[in-house]
Design a protein around this motif. Structure first.
Motif: not given
Length: 265
Positions: A75-78, A104-107, A121-127, A199-200
């Motif tokens: 949350s802080g990084d976002a 981070v970009i998703s949030n 790019v080879n990335a985590f995409v959480p819900d 994730s938010g």
């Protein structure tokens, strides 16, 4: 030629010249400004990992910013990235994230209405509600990480470094040995709490996305990449690359970013 004919020719010529001066030649095809591309690194790397992609994008006329990622908490990084976007960019933005940077970009993207597309790019995409470590299962953390206590850490938190001996194999398997060793020495740690934080609300439910999937990734399994990309509705480009595909295959990553830019701005 009669005086009347000469007068008509002069008048028509003058009118044509005046029209040429007042109507731009490309008025029917105005040039749209290129979006700013903001690149967000993940854990165990830094912004220099984007150097080859940055130089290619700049050559093609894009403004590029490789944002620092604090790697302290999702949350802080976002929030940090959101402030970065608001204060360092104007106009449309293509937001690109690698590995943990994908979370981070998703949030962060929903904070800025100028973000038009997401590129993973080879990335985590959480819900919403998922964590990076929750998505990643298996493996022995003790064999992978060096754990370092840092001043002021909340109870139970610590910084995680990938062990230098295993970094080339798990993180940079398709890079020259000297490059992998240099990156291992300079790696930025991430906190355990950042990887465990849920994730938010996520931007990929509202924005179009693209995904570069490294088929030889030894840290983020290709099957998991495919699953997350499919769930997000991303347009997937597969590349024979390990986890740092923006370093080993910057040509492919650049092409995907520019495709997203052309499609959405």
């Amino acid at each position: 030629m009669s005086k009347l004919a000469r007068s008509v020719i002069v008048a028509v010529t003058a009118a044509g010249a005046a029209l040429a001066l007042t109507v731009p030649a490309a008025a029917g095809h105005p040039q749209r400004p290129k979006p700013t591309v903001v690149l967000v690194h993940g854990a165990w790397a830094d912004a220099s990992g984007w150097d080859k992609v940055t130089s290619r994008l700049q050559h093609d006329g894009y403004t590029v910013l490789a944002a620092p990622d604090p790697l302290r908490g999702l949350s802080g990084d976002a929030a940090y990235l959101a402030a970065f976007l608001q204060q360092r960019t104007t106009g449309p933005v293509i937001l690109v994230g690698h590995s943990y940077g994908g979370a981070v970009i998703s949030n962060a993207a929903l904070s800025d209405p100028d973000v038009t597309a997401l590129v993973y790019v080879n990335a985590f995409v959480p819900d919403q509600g998922e964590s990076v470590l929750g998505l990643q299962s298996g493996g022995d953390p003790a064999a992978l990480f060096d754990v370092v206590q840092y001043p002021g850490a909340p109870a139970g938190d610590a910084e995680l470094y990938i062990k230098t001996a295993v970094y080339p194999q798990v993180f940079a398997a398709d890079l020259p040995a000297a490059t992998a060793a240099t990156m291992a020495a300079a790696q930025r740690p991430v906190t355990l709490s950042a990887l465990l934080e849920p994730s938010g609300p996520v931007a990929w439910k509202a924005l179009p996305s693209w995904y570069v999937l490294g088929t030889a990734d030894n840290i983020l399994p290709p099957a998991l990449q495919q699953q997350m990309a499919d769930r997000a509705g991303s347009r997937v480009t597969k590349v024979k690359a390990a986890h740092l595909s923006m370093v080993s295959r910057p040509d492919v990553v650049t092409t995907v970013i520019e495709s997203a830019a052309r499609a959405t701005t």
